[in-house]
Enzyme design. Sequence first.
Site, PDB file in Angstrom:
ATOM      1  N   GLY A  46      30.302  13.390  28.080  1.00  0.00           N
ATOM      2  CA  GLY A  46      29.246  13.487  29.070  1.00  0.00           C
ATOM      3  C   GLY A  46      29.480  14.641  30.015  1.00  0.00           C
ATOM      4  O   GLY A  46      30.617  15.132  30.149  1.00  0.00           O
ATOM      5  N   GLN A  51      28.933  19.631  37.573  1.00  0.00           N
ATOM      6  CA  GLN A  51      30.063  20.198  36.824  1.00  0.00           C
ATOM      7  C   GLN A  51      29.787  21.606  36.310  1.00  0.00           C
ATOM      8  O   GLN A  51      30.707  22.313  35.918  1.00  0.00           O
ATOM      9  CB  GLN A  51      30.443  19.292  35.642  1.00  0.00           C
ATOM     10  CG  GLN A  51      30.996  17.942  36.061  1.00  0.00           C
ATOM     11  CD  GLN A  51      31.403  17.140  34.857  1.00  0.00           C
ATOM     12  OE1 GLN A  51      30.582  16.448  34.243  1.00  0.00           O
ATOM     13  NE2 GLN A  51      32.665  17.245  34.461  1.00  0.00           N
ATOM     14  N   CYS A  89      38.091  13.591  32.308  1.00  0.00           N
ATOM     15  CA  CYS A  89      36.927  14.326  32.809  1.00  0.00           C
ATOM     16  C   CYS A  89      37.108  15.811  32.504  1.00  0.00           C
ATOM     17  O   CYS A  89      38.205  16.346  32.690  1.00  0.00           O
ATOM     18  CB  CYS A  89      36.808  14.104  34.313  1.00  0.00           C
ATOM     19  SG  CYS A  89      35.449  14.999  35.076  1.00  0.00           S
ATOM     20  N   LEU A  90      36.038  16.449  32.056  1.00  0.00           N
ATOM     21  CA  LEU A  90      36.112  17.878  31.742  1.00  0.00           C
ATOM     22  C   LEU A  90      36.456  18.703  32.983  1.00  0.00           C
ATOM     23  O   LEU A  90      36.955  19.815  32.867  1.00  0.00           O
ATOM     24  CB  LEU A  90      34.790  18.353  31.138  1.00  0.00           C
ATOM     25  CG  LEU A  90      34.440  17.762  29.763  1.00  0.00           C
ATOM     26  CD1 LEU A  90      33.022  18.152  29.367  1.00  0.00           C
ATOM     27  CD2 LEU A  90      35.436  18.200  28.705  1.00  0.00           C
ATOM     28  N   HIS A 132      30.398   7.056  34.727  1.00  0.00           N
ATOM     29  CA  HIS A 132      31.198   8.230  35.097  1.00  0.00           C
ATOM     30  C   HIS A 132      30.294   9.405  35.497  1.00  0.00           C
ATOM     31  O   HIS A 132      30.501  10.040  36.531  1.00  0.00           O
ATOM     32  CB  HIS A 132      32.095   8.583  33.901  1.00  0.00           C
ATOM     33  CG  HIS A 132      32.966   9.775  34.085  1.00  0.00           C
ATOM     34  ND1 HIS A 132      34.348   9.718  34.001  1.00  0.00           N
ATOM     35  CD2 HIS A 132      32.672  11.083  34.320  1.00  0.00           C
ATOM     36  CE1 HIS A 132      34.844  10.931  34.208  1.00  0.00           C
ATOM     37  NE2 HIS A 132      33.854  11.782  34.385  1.00  0.00           N
ATOM     38  N   GLU A 133      29.275   9.661  34.675  1.00  0.00           N
ATOM     39  CA  GLU A 133      28.392  10.814  34.949  1.00  0.00           C
ATOM     40  C   GLU A 133      27.515  10.567  36.180  1.00  0.00           C
ATOM     41  O   GLU A 133      27.286  11.484  36.974  1.00  0.00           O
ATOM     42  CB  GLU A 133      27.523  11.139  33.735  1.00  0.00           C
ATOM     43  CG  GLU A 133      28.284  11.489  32.460  1.00  0.00           C
ATOM     44  CD  GLU A 133      29.422  12.475  32.671  1.00  0.00           C
ATOM     45  OE1 GLU A 133      29.325  13.371  33.534  1.00  0.00           O
ATOM     46  OE2 GLU A 133      30.437  12.347  31.970  1.00  0.00           O
ATOM     47  N   HIS A 136      29.352  11.293  39.268  1.00  0.00           N
ATOM     48  CA  HIS A 136      29.418  12.734  39.571  1.00  0.00           C
ATOM     49  C   HIS A 136      28.254  13.170  40.466  1.00  0.00           C
ATOM     50  O   HIS A 136      28.402  14.066  41.297  1.00  0.00           O
ATOM     51  CB  HIS A 136      29.337  13.564  38.282  1.00  0.00           C
ATOM     52  CG  HIS A 136      30.662  13.832  37.638  1.00  0.00           C
ATOM     53  ND1 HIS A 136      31.676  14.524  38.258  1.00  0.00           N
ATOM     54  CD2 HIS A 136      31.131  13.543  36.393  1.00  0.00           C
ATOM     55  CE1 HIS A 136      32.714  14.635  37.432  1.00  0.00           C
ATOM     56  NE2 HIS A 136      32.405  14.043  36.297  1.00  0.00           N
TER      57      HIS A 136
HETATM   58 CO    CO Z   1      33.598  13.827  34.590  1.00  0.00          CO
END
Ligand code: CO
Length: 158
Positions: A46, A51, A89-90, A132-133, A136
């Site tokens: 995701g 991000q 997480c990216l 999670h997304e 963000h």
């Molecule tokens: Co993340």
Amino acid sequence: MAIRQIVTVGDEILREKSKTVTVFDGKLGQLIDDMIETLADAKGAGLAAPQVGVLKRVAVVSTDGETLYELVNPVIVKRSGSQIGAEGCLSVPGKSGYVERPKKLTVEAQDRFGNPVVLKITDPYTSVAFCHEIDHLDGILYTDKVIPDYKPKKKDLE
Ligand code: CO
């Protein structure tokens, strides 16, 4: 389409609250297409707009590499069950930690054209990715929710 740069922890934009999308135009479509390409390139589950440096309530989720969810202005309206699973997480490269999340969700959102959508998520991994997304979009990182010194159990998500 273009791959956008993913910002990493330490960048203050990850801590800001994203704005509700009110204009459903080609620029939004371009953002979503770029996010899809960026997510695939990064091999993630995701990606949220902050991000890639854009403070809009937009996220994309794909936990199986096939089904793709495009979420504009997503809101979790119902959650049920509880699970603990490892998350990464990216924007927090090379790390992971255990977080408690609901198992099932109902999410109201819009598509890229502004049409309302209601999504019933029953897959545990997809539920984690949605939570999670959406976090963000409020400047929340999974690291804020990690259970310290958690010892994984058999029933947990890997
Ligand atoms: Co993340």
